[in-house]
Design a protein around this motif. Structure first.
Motif, short mmCIF file in Angstrom:
data_model
loop_
_atom_site.label_atom_id
_atom_site.label_comp_id
_atom_site.label_asym_id
_atom_site.label_seq_id
_atom_site.Cartn_x
_atom_site.Cartn_y
_atom_site.Cartn_z
N LEU B 24 11.07 3.37 0.22
CA LEU B 24 9.91 4.12 0.65
C LEU B 24 9.30 4.77 -0.59
N SER B 41 5.34 11.57 4.67
CA SER B 41 6.51 10.86 4.16
C SER B 41 7.77 11.26 4.91
N LEU B 42 7.90 12.55 5.16
CA LEU B 42 9.09 13.02 5.89
C LEU B 42 9.11 12.46 7.31
N GLN B 45 10.44 8.99 7.07
CA GLN B 45 11.87 9.03 6.80
C GLN B 45 12.65 9.38 8.05
N GLN B 49 15.40 7.11 10.00
CA GLN B 49 16.74 7.63 10.25
C GLN B 49 17.09 7.53 11.72
N ILE B 55 17.07 3.50 4.18
CA ILE B 55 15.89 3.46 3.31
C ILE B 55 16.17 4.37 2.13
N ARG B 56 15.71 3.93 0.93
CA ARG B 56 15.85 4.86 -0.18
C ARG B 56 14.45 5.29 -0.64
N VAL B 57 14.37 6.54 -1.05
CA VAL B 57 13.06 7.10 -1.40
C VAL B 57 12.84 6.92 -2.89
N ILE B 75 6.26 1.54 2.83
CA ILE B 75 7.60 1.01 2.66
C ILE B 75 7.53 -0.41 2.14
N PHE B 254 19.54 14.53 8.93
CA PHE B 254 19.41 14.60 7.49
C PHE B 254 20.62 15.18 6.80
N ASP B 260 20.81 10.82 1.47
CA ASP B 260 19.49 11.39 1.68
C ASP B 260 19.47 12.89 1.51
#
Lengths: 322, 275
Positions: B24, B41-42, B45, B49, B55-57, B75, B254, B260
């Motif tokens: 992402l 963005s959050l 994410q 989740q 996914i990696r930011v 993404i 989270f 994350d």
């Protein structure tokens, strides 16, 4: 009781009391709540006190011009259609109005104002016929430009340039929005039971022009017509609250009489105008004829002015014969 | 993309499973990203989740320009790039993961409507605050937005973006609003969300949906971002069920995953929700 408020809105057409969705929303809300409004149906926005339509002129707060603000003002004056709604229903109203404004209204504007065929053959024609001279030459075009710019800012340039992408994605979302509304309405009479609320005013004002206008390029319209409950919903609101079917419904007897008389006066005006124009034409021709000497009135002997042309004619004939 | 091409791509998307290296992209977390982009963005994410998709930011200064639609986040999955929450939800659905399958038609309609409410009011209010409120613009937005670039590029980009956002505000009729009116709208929006949520754990009772992800994204960011004044976060704090909702999602989705936590913990270390 405060003096009645005055509402300026676009004139009616296509079987509706007003052709503009925002004006229609305010009118419908006022009808739902029974607010005493003096409605001026004008044919161009310069007649309104603020330069924009709809506009509400009130005694205390001057002129209010945005749809939402007008409805809030009416609500403050105790004409509240949402009085009986629960907290969740109020929240739903806010959410569905946002859905309409984000997904449906831009596509509606596109259908009426930007889509080439619709704009030229239907919208521009209607506005050019309704708006009086000389504004009808440039006002529809300036409205078209304004709407185009708004859509460009909202959607970004790549949608505006790529017709197919626009058609596929945005129209699909609009059709989905219509379907969602239909599902939410179900078989109820209004969105929140048996009495109309502000959400009904908004939904009706967005759907009714789409339903009633005779658009040459009407894919969205066809989709709406396939949703039977929404069509019935619109027609029932029209027949219940606007029973004069698009002709000027009266807010009170004097207004009705005023409207009728103004409509009646137009016909003799037209006749009179036609007669006058014919008379003026005749007088002009006769005057020219006298002044240039083609025709003259003879008193006693033949006038000198009359002879020469005839004499010239004779000479020419003689020359030709020879 | 023509209909045929899109059908083909969707089939391709459906055929491949979710890869391990999905990424992402957003702007730089600490120096550059702004409130609205951070919220979007959050939200994505949180959605991923909730679907249990790894996914990696990845933070890039030019994320906005890399994005196909000009908006962050986007993404990068396999060989496809999808931006914004709406299309991402559809893309994920094509791969066979969906959070809203259990909803009936009326609930789906309500979910879509509430998502539009958040986009229409909360997101626009955030944009207004960070681009049209002079104090915030001078002290926070301009320094942050162009920070990865040298002078004068940073100022130019920043002014250009501000002009663009102001034009958009004018087109939708928000240009004439004062800050108080905007905060009032935020309050109305929060009230509507709070009433809809009620005492349930999620908006549609037991299971979270993309609406929960979106609301979490925006509210959490508003609550944990330091601005000039606290007025915006105060509006949200007025509704205790909304803060409890944010805390619940933060704890559940989270704090469990270590990889994350660096994305979230850094933020919560500086300004914790659990204050």
């Amino acid at each position: 009781m405060a003096a009645p408020m005055e509402l300026f809105c676009w004139a009616g057409g296509w079987g509706l009391p007003s052709v503009d969705p925002d004006c229609l929303a305010v009118l419908t809300y006022a009808r739902f709540t029974g607010a005493p409004l003096k409605v001026h149906r004008v044919t161009h926005p310069w007649r309104s006190p603020s330069g924009h339509l709809p506009a509400l002129r009130t005694q205390d707060e001057g002129t209010i011009s945005k749809t939402q603000q007008i409805i809030t003002h009416l609500r403050k004056q105790k004409y509240n259609a949402d009085y009986d709604l629960s907290a969740t229903q109020n929240a739903d109203t806010l959410a569905f109005v946002s859905l309409l404004e984000e997904k449906l209204l831009p596509v509606l504007i596109h259908t009426f104002w930007v889509d080439a065929k619709n704009y030229v053959e239907h919208t521009r024609k209607w506005y050019a016929e309704t708006i009086p001279f000389p504004l009808n030459f440039f006002l529809p075009n300036s409205m078209h430009k304004r709407h185009l710019e708004r859509l460009q800012l909202l959607w970004g340039d790549d949608y505006m340039e790529d017709e197919e992408k626009l058609e596929k994605q945005l129209y699909r979302e609009a059709r989905e929005c219509l379907t969602l509304l239909s599902q939410r309405l179900g078989s109820q009479k209004f969105f929140f039971g048996d009495s109309p609320a502000s959400l009904d005013a908004f939904v009706f004002s967005r759907l009714a022009p789409l339903l009633k206008a005779k658009l040459p390029n009407g894919k969205l319209q066809q989709h709406l017509k396939s949703l039977q409950n929404l069509c019935n919903y619109c027609t029932s609101i029209l027949s219940l609250y606007f029973p004069w079917d698009g002709a000027d419904p009266s807010a009170g007897a004097p207004r009705a009489a005023g409207t009728d008389s103004s409509e009646g006066e137009e016909d003799p005006h037209k006749r009179r105008n036609q007669l006058l124009s014919v008379l003026v034409g005749l007088v002009a021709m006769l005057g020219y004829a006298f002044l240039s000497g083609i025709v003259s009135i003879q008193r006693g002997g033949v006038g000198p002015a009359g002879r020469q042309p005839i004499a010239m004619g004779e000479e020419e004939e003689e020359e030709e014969e020879e | 993309m023509s209909l045929v091409a899109e059908a083909f791509v969707t089939q391709l998307a459906a055929a491949e499973p979710w890869p391990e290296n999905a990424a992402l992209y957003q702007q730089l977390k600490d120096e550059q990203i702004l409130l609205s982009d951070n919220a979007s963005s959050l939200a994505v994410q949180a959605f991923l989740q909730m679907c249990n998709l790894p996914i990696r930011v990845v933070c890039r200064a030019n994320a906005e320009y890399m994005s196909p639609s000009g908006k962050v986040p986007f993404i990068h999955v396999g060989n496809q790039v999808v931006s914004e929450l709406g299309p991402i939800v559809q893309f994920v659905k094509a791969k066979g993961h969906s959070l809203s399958d259990g909803l009936d038609e009326v609930q789906k309609a309500e979910m879509k409507a509430y998502m539009e409410l958040v986009n229409n009011m909360l997101l626009t209010a955030e944009l207004y605050l960070q681009w049209c409120d002079d104090v915030t613009v001078e002290e926070i937005t301009h320094p942050r937005y162009g920070s990865p670039y040298p002078w004068p590029l940073n100022r130019i980009l920043s002014y250009q973006k501000q002009w663009e956002v102001k034009r958009k505000m004018k087109a939708i009729g928000w240009a004439g609003k004062t800050l108080e009116q905007v905060l009032e709208d935020v309050d109305q929006c929060c009230q509507a969300l709070s009433q809809r949520l009620g005492t349930q754990p999620y908006f549609f009772n037991k299971q979270p949906t993309e609406l929960d992800a979106l609301v979490f994204g925006h509210l959490f960011t508003i609550l944990t971002t330091q601005l000039i004044t606290d007025e915006l976060s105060e509006k949200v704090k007025n509704y205790s069920n909304l803060t409890a909702f944010c805390r619940r999602i933060e704890q559940q989705y989270f704090e469990v995953h270590d990889k994350d936590s660096s994305a979230i913990a850094a933020r919560s270390a500086k300004r914790s929700l659990l204050r």
